[in-house]
Each structure stands twice: as C-alpha cells, then as structure tokens.
Design a protein around this motif. Structure first.
Motif, short mmCIF file in Angstrom:
data_model
loop_
_atom_site.label_atom_id
_atom_site.label_comp_id
_atom_site.label_asym_id
_atom_site.label_seq_id
_atom_site.Cartn_x
_atom_site.Cartn_y
_atom_site.Cartn_z
N UNK A 126 0.81 -1.22 0.00
CA UNK A 126 0.00 0.00 0.00
C UNK A 126 0.85 1.27 0.00
N UNK A 127 2.17 1.12 0.08
CA UNK A 127 3.05 2.28 -0.05
C UNK A 127 3.54 2.46 -1.49
N UNK A 128 3.17 1.53 -2.37
CA UNK A 128 3.61 1.56 -3.77
C UNK A 128 2.53 2.20 -4.64
N UNK A 129 2.63 3.48 -4.84
CA UNK A 129 1.58 4.21 -5.54
C UNK A 129 1.39 3.76 -7.00
N UNK A 130 2.46 3.55 -7.77
CA UNK A 130 2.26 3.06 -9.14
C UNK A 130 1.52 1.73 -9.19
N UNK A 131 1.84 0.82 -8.26
CA UNK A 131 1.17 -0.48 -8.23
C UNK A 131 -0.31 -0.32 -7.89
N UNK A 132 -0.62 0.61 -7.00
CA UNK A 132 -2.02 0.88 -6.65
C UNK A 132 -2.77 1.41 -7.86
N UNK A 133 -2.16 2.36 -8.56
CA UNK A 133 -2.79 2.94 -9.75
C UNK A 133 -3.08 1.85 -10.79
N UNK A 134 -2.12 0.95 -10.96
CA UNK A 134 -2.28 -0.15 -11.91
C UNK A 134 -3.44 -1.06 -11.50
#
Length: 248
Positions: A63-71
C-alpha cells in the motif's frame, strides 16, 4: 446474498481481520480483491474460499507503492467498471518507548498505516465520484483515540486515520456523490499480532474488558460488512469502537 456482484477491495486481506472480512464478503456474493504482501497467505485464500458464492481475487500489493495501486485500480475499473467498497485494513506495528523508537520503525508504521490509507483512498475516490456512490472503511484502533504506552508511531497513525476519515466524509460528498467514509476502532482482537503477546498479559486484559474476552476477527468483519453495505446508508464520518466495552 446481500453483496452479489458488488466489487470490494480489502487491504491486509491475507490474515487476521482482513482474511475474516474477505470470507464474510465472499460468502455474501461479492467480488473481493484481497490485497496483501503475504504471497503464501494469498495463495491459501484461493484454496480456502474457492467454494464460496462470491469471487476472491488475491493480489500482491504494497500500500506504499503508488504506481502499483494505480495499476490495480485501473485493472479493476477495466474489468468490472465499478468499485463499491474499499476497506483500508492493512497495518503493521513496531512498538517501543519514545526513547528507544528508531526513525526507521516510526517511518514504516506511518507509511503503511497512515500514508497507505491515503494512497488507496486517493486512487479509489475518483472511481467512486464518477459512479456517484461508494463506501470506504478505514481501520483505526482504540489506541488511535486514547493512546498507549510504547506505541507512539501506531497511535499517531491510527489517530491520523480517524482525522482523514472525518475529512473525507465531508470532501467526497461535496458534489453530490453518495460516498460514505467511516472508521472502525477495534480493541484487542485475536489476530497474529495479539497472539504474540504473553499469556499473562492477555489474561490481565480480559479482566479489564467488561465482556471478559478478546474479540474475534469475525466480529470486526461483521462491522466492516455493515459499513460497506446499504444497511448503513445514513452513516458517515463515524468511528465505531468494537472493543468489548474496554473503553466506555
């Protein structure tokens, strides 16, 4: 089934409160994205919940990985065109007295427990605004309300979650969208976190709780379900304490 066809994201879904919530929603027919860093735990979800009426989709996510969340949010929107609920349940602890707490442990807890909630909500909110509805549940803690010795980082993160909950409950309805945002503040619940506590401390805690026992993950999952469902349609900006009466 009260959640048939609804799409719900649950962070920290591989164990503890999150796992209980994944099961609850899947039993009620929801499409559940169970997000976690624990790959083995996610794999177990497939086996344990494969026969439930709903669909469990395990996703490795930090949940600290913003690009992964966006994906991930893009994937869900493309696949289902909707996100009905978000449960920001992921959390960590790194306890120590203020004199001994390292900066690394402070940063980790704040990044996961506070910024992680911000990251997920910021990504999901536009989808809910566009569709005109949604429900977000943030996991706080009684520690976020009343503090606790040795938990400066944890109490700060969980207090911040409450503040964000109240802010978002106001912000996300400004243009007429029916988006509800609430927080749950569990007390001492039987999870991998509390199972690490010495038995004598748990016994002492139980004596302080009016209901004389530690709570069960399923009891928190039931509150999550209520807050995401239409059964709580006139409830927003609230903090629901689920602690057996420990704090009255």
């Amino acid at each position: 089934m009260r959640m048939e066809g609804k799409v719900v994201i649950i962070t920290g879904g591989a164990s503890g409160l999150g796992k209980a919530a994944v099961e609850k929603f899947a039993r009620e027919g929801a499409i559940v994205y169970a997000c976690d860093m624990d790959v083995e735990g996610l794999d177990n979800l497939k086996k344990e919940f494969s026969e439930l009426p709903g669909k469990v989709i395990p996703k490795r996510l930090n949940v600290t990985d913003r690009p992964a969340i966006t994906e991930l949010i893009g994937e869900i929107k493309s696949e289902f065109g909707r996100i009905d609920g978000l449960i920001n349940n992921a959390g960590v602890t790194r306890d120590a007295l203020i004199q001994r707490m390292s900066e690394e442990d402070w940063d980790l807890v704040i990044n996961v427990n506070l910024k992680g909630v911000f990251n997920m909500t910021q990504a999901v909110a536009p989808v809910m605004i566009d569709q005109g509805y949604g429900s977000i549940v943030n996991t706080s803690s009684i520690v976020g309300v009343y503090g606790n010795i040795g938990q400066s980082n944890y109490s700060a993160s969980k207090g911040g979650v409450i503040a964000m909950t109240k802010t978002w409950a106001k912000e996300l309805t400004r243009k007429g969208a029916k988006i509800r945002v609430n927080a749950v503040a569990p007390g001492f619940i039987k999870t991998p976190m509390t199972e690490k506590m010495p038995e004598k401390i748990l016994v002492a805690l139980e004596e302080k709780i009016p209901l004389k026992r530690i709570g069960l993950p399923e009891e928190i999952a039931n509150v999550y379900f209520f807050l995401i469902s239409d059964e709580s349609s006139y409830l927003t900006g609230q903090v629901i304490g689920v602690d057996g009466g420990l704090v009255i």
